[in-house]
Design an enzyme around this catalytic site. Structure first.
Site, mmCIF file in Angstrom:
data_model
loop_
_atom_site.group_PDB
_atom_site.id
_atom_site.type_symbol
_atom_site.label_atom_id
_atom_site.label_comp_id
_atom_site.label_asym_id
_atom_site.label_seq_id
_atom_site.Cartn_x
_atom_site.Cartn_y
_atom_site.Cartn_z
ATOM 1 N N GLU A 1 0.811 -1.213 0.000
ATOM 2 C CA GLU A 1 0.000 0.000 0.000
ATOM 3 C C GLU A 1 0.849 1.269 0.000
ATOM 4 O O GLU A 1 0.468 2.275 -0.594
ATOM 5 C CB GLU A 1 -0.944 -0.006 1.199
ATOM 6 C CG GLU A 1 -2.081 -1.016 1.090
ATOM 7 C CD GLU A 1 -1.640 -2.441 1.371
ATOM 8 O OE1 GLU A 1 -0.522 -2.635 1.917
ATOM 9 O OE2 GLU A 1 -2.397 -3.374 1.051
ATOM 10 N N ARG B 1 -19.191 -1.206 -2.321
ATOM 11 C CA ARG B 1 -18.883 -1.905 -3.563
ATOM 12 C C ARG B 1 -19.842 -3.076 -3.793
ATOM 13 O O ARG B 1 -20.660 -3.418 -2.943
ATOM 14 C CB ARG B 1 -17.430 -2.390 -3.547
ATOM 15 C CG ARG B 1 -17.011 -3.262 -2.397
ATOM 16 C CD ARG B 1 -17.292 -4.723 -2.550
ATOM 17 N NE ARG B 1 -16.768 -5.211 -3.804
ATOM 18 C CZ ARG B 1 -17.308 -6.176 -4.518
ATOM 19 N NH1 ARG B 1 -18.405 -6.770 -4.095
ATOM 20 N NH2 ARG B 1 -16.790 -6.570 -5.657
#
Length: 330
Positions: free
Chosen positions: A75, A183
Site C-alpha cells: 500500500e 462496492r
C-alpha cells in the site's frame, strides 16, 4: 407436524452486500462511474493493491488496461506511485481496503500526497461495519484517522447515486480525496428524493417536525427506513444527509439541529472522531445549545460474524435505531 427454521447466517465474505433482500441495487457503481469519467478525461488512471476485483476497480481495469496499474500487496508503494503520477498531471484513483489505506500507509498518504496537495483520489473498501471478517478488515476508525490530516477531503456516500455523482467531482476537486467505498451490489436509494450530490454540501432529504437525523454513508439509508417506521408511532423525523465529512457543511447541519427537535447523528463508524464529533465540535464552537445523541459503532474492536447479526448487535440496524429513538423520547 413439520417445522421450518430460518437459514443459518454465515460469516459475511469480504464481497458481501449490506443491501436488504429485494432492495434495488446497482452493480459496481464506482467502477462504472470511473470508467465513464475515463472516457472523457484521458488523464484518469487507476491503481490497486491486488484488490481490483474487491474494490470494483476491475471494471476500469478491463476497459482501460493501458491505464491501470497493479501495485501488489504494497500500500505504501501504491500511494507513492499515485503521488508521482499526480505530480506529472495525471488524475489517479488508488483503491485498497480502508484499513490498509489508513492504518498501514498513513505516513505516505500524509507526506507524499496531502502535504503537497496532490490530486490523488483514495478509494477505501470495507469502511466501518461492511464486512464480517473482524477487526483486521473492519475500518471502524478510518474517518477519525484521516480527519486529522490537513488538505484531505473525506466523502462517506449513502448509495449508488452518491457514488456515481461523486466520482467526477472528486476528480475535479483540488487536492487529495478519500472515498469510503460501497462496492458490489450497492443499494439505490436517493433517486427517490429530490437529491443531487454536491461535494462539501449536506442536504435535507426528508422534512420532519419532531426528530432530526444527521447521517452519513449507508446510515442515511437506515435513517430513511427508521423514519418511515417511526411515522407509524406518530413521530415525524427529518433526515439530513451529510456525505462530505471534511470539509463539513456546518451551516446546513447546525441550522437543522438548532431547533426544539430531538437530534441524533447516525454513522457507520465509531462514535469517536467521526460524524458525531464533527457535529459536536461545530455546535460548541458556534455556541449552539441542545443535546445530540450519537448512533454509531462503539469504541471497541468488533466481533466477526454475519453482517445482519452484527448490525443488530452494534445498533446499526433499522430496528435498533427505532428502539433507540423511542427510548430517548419516553
Amino acid at each position: 407436524m413439520s417445522t421450518t427454521t430460518a437459514p443459518r447466517l454465515k460469516t459475511s465474505a469480504m464481497i458481501a452486500s449490506f443491501a436488504d433482500p429485494g432492495q434495488r441495487t446497482a452493480s459496481a457503481p464506482f467502477g462504472h462511474a470511473l470508467n465513464r469519467l475515463a472516457e472523457t478525461d484521458e488523464r484518469v488512471v487507476g491503481l490497486s493493491a491486488d484488490l481490483a476485483k474487491y474494490t470494483d476497480m476491475h471494471i476500469f481495469r478491463d476497459a482501460h488496461p493501458d491505464r491501470f496499474f497493479q501495485m501488489g500487496m504494497a500500500e505504501q508503494l501504491l500511494f507513492g506511485a499515485a503521488a508521482g503520477m499526480a505530480e506529472v498531471g495525471l488524475v489517479p484513483f488508488a483503491s485498497t481496503y480502508s484499513v490498509f489505506a489508513t492504518r498501514r500507509a498513513y505516513d505516505f498518504v500524509c507526506l507524499d500526497i496531502a502535504e503537497p496537495k496532490l490530486n490523488v483520489n483514495i478509494v477505501g473498501g470495507l469502511p466501518g461495519l461492511t464486512t464480517g471478517y473482524g477487526p483486521s478488515h473492519q475500518a471502524t476508525e478510518d474517518m477519525a484517522i484521516f480527519r486529522a490530516m490537513p488538505n484531505l477531503t473525506i466523502v462517506d456516500p449513502c448509495d449508488s447515486v452518491d457514488i456515481e455523482q461523486a466520482v467526477p467531482q472528486l476528480a475535479a476537486a483540488e487536492g487529495p480525496t478519500y472515498l469510503r467505498l460501497l462496492r458490489g451490489k450497492v443499494p439505490t436509494v436517493l433517486d427517490d428524493y429530490d437529491y443531487t450530490f454536491e461535494l462539501g454540501k449536506a442536504k435535507v432529504i426528508r422534512p420532519g417536525a419532531d426528530v432530526v437525523f444527521v447521517s452519513s454513508g449507508l446510515m442515511t439509508m437506515r435513517a430513511l427506513q427508521a423514519a418511515e417506521e417511526l411515522a407509524t408511532h406518530k413521530i415525524d423525523v427529518a433526515v439530513v444527509h451529510a456525505p462530505t465529512i471534511k470539509p463539513f457543511d456546518e451551516e446546513t447541519v447546525l441550522r437543522e439541529i438548532d431547533t426544539p427537535r430531538v437530534a441524533f447523528t447516525l454513522e457507520n463508524h465509531t462514535v469517536v472522531g467521526g460524524l458525531f464529533e464533527t457535529v459536536a465540535s461545530a455546535l460548541v464552537r458556534r455556541g449552539v445549545g441542545g443535546r445530540v445523541t450519537p448512533i454509531g459503532l462503539p469504541d471497541a474492536f468488533l466481533d466477526a460474524g454475519a453482517l445482519p447479526t452484527l448490525h443488530e448487535r452494534y445498533g446499526l440496524a433499522t430496528s435498533a435505531i427505532v428502539q433507540k429513538v423511542l427510548g430517548e423520547l419516553r
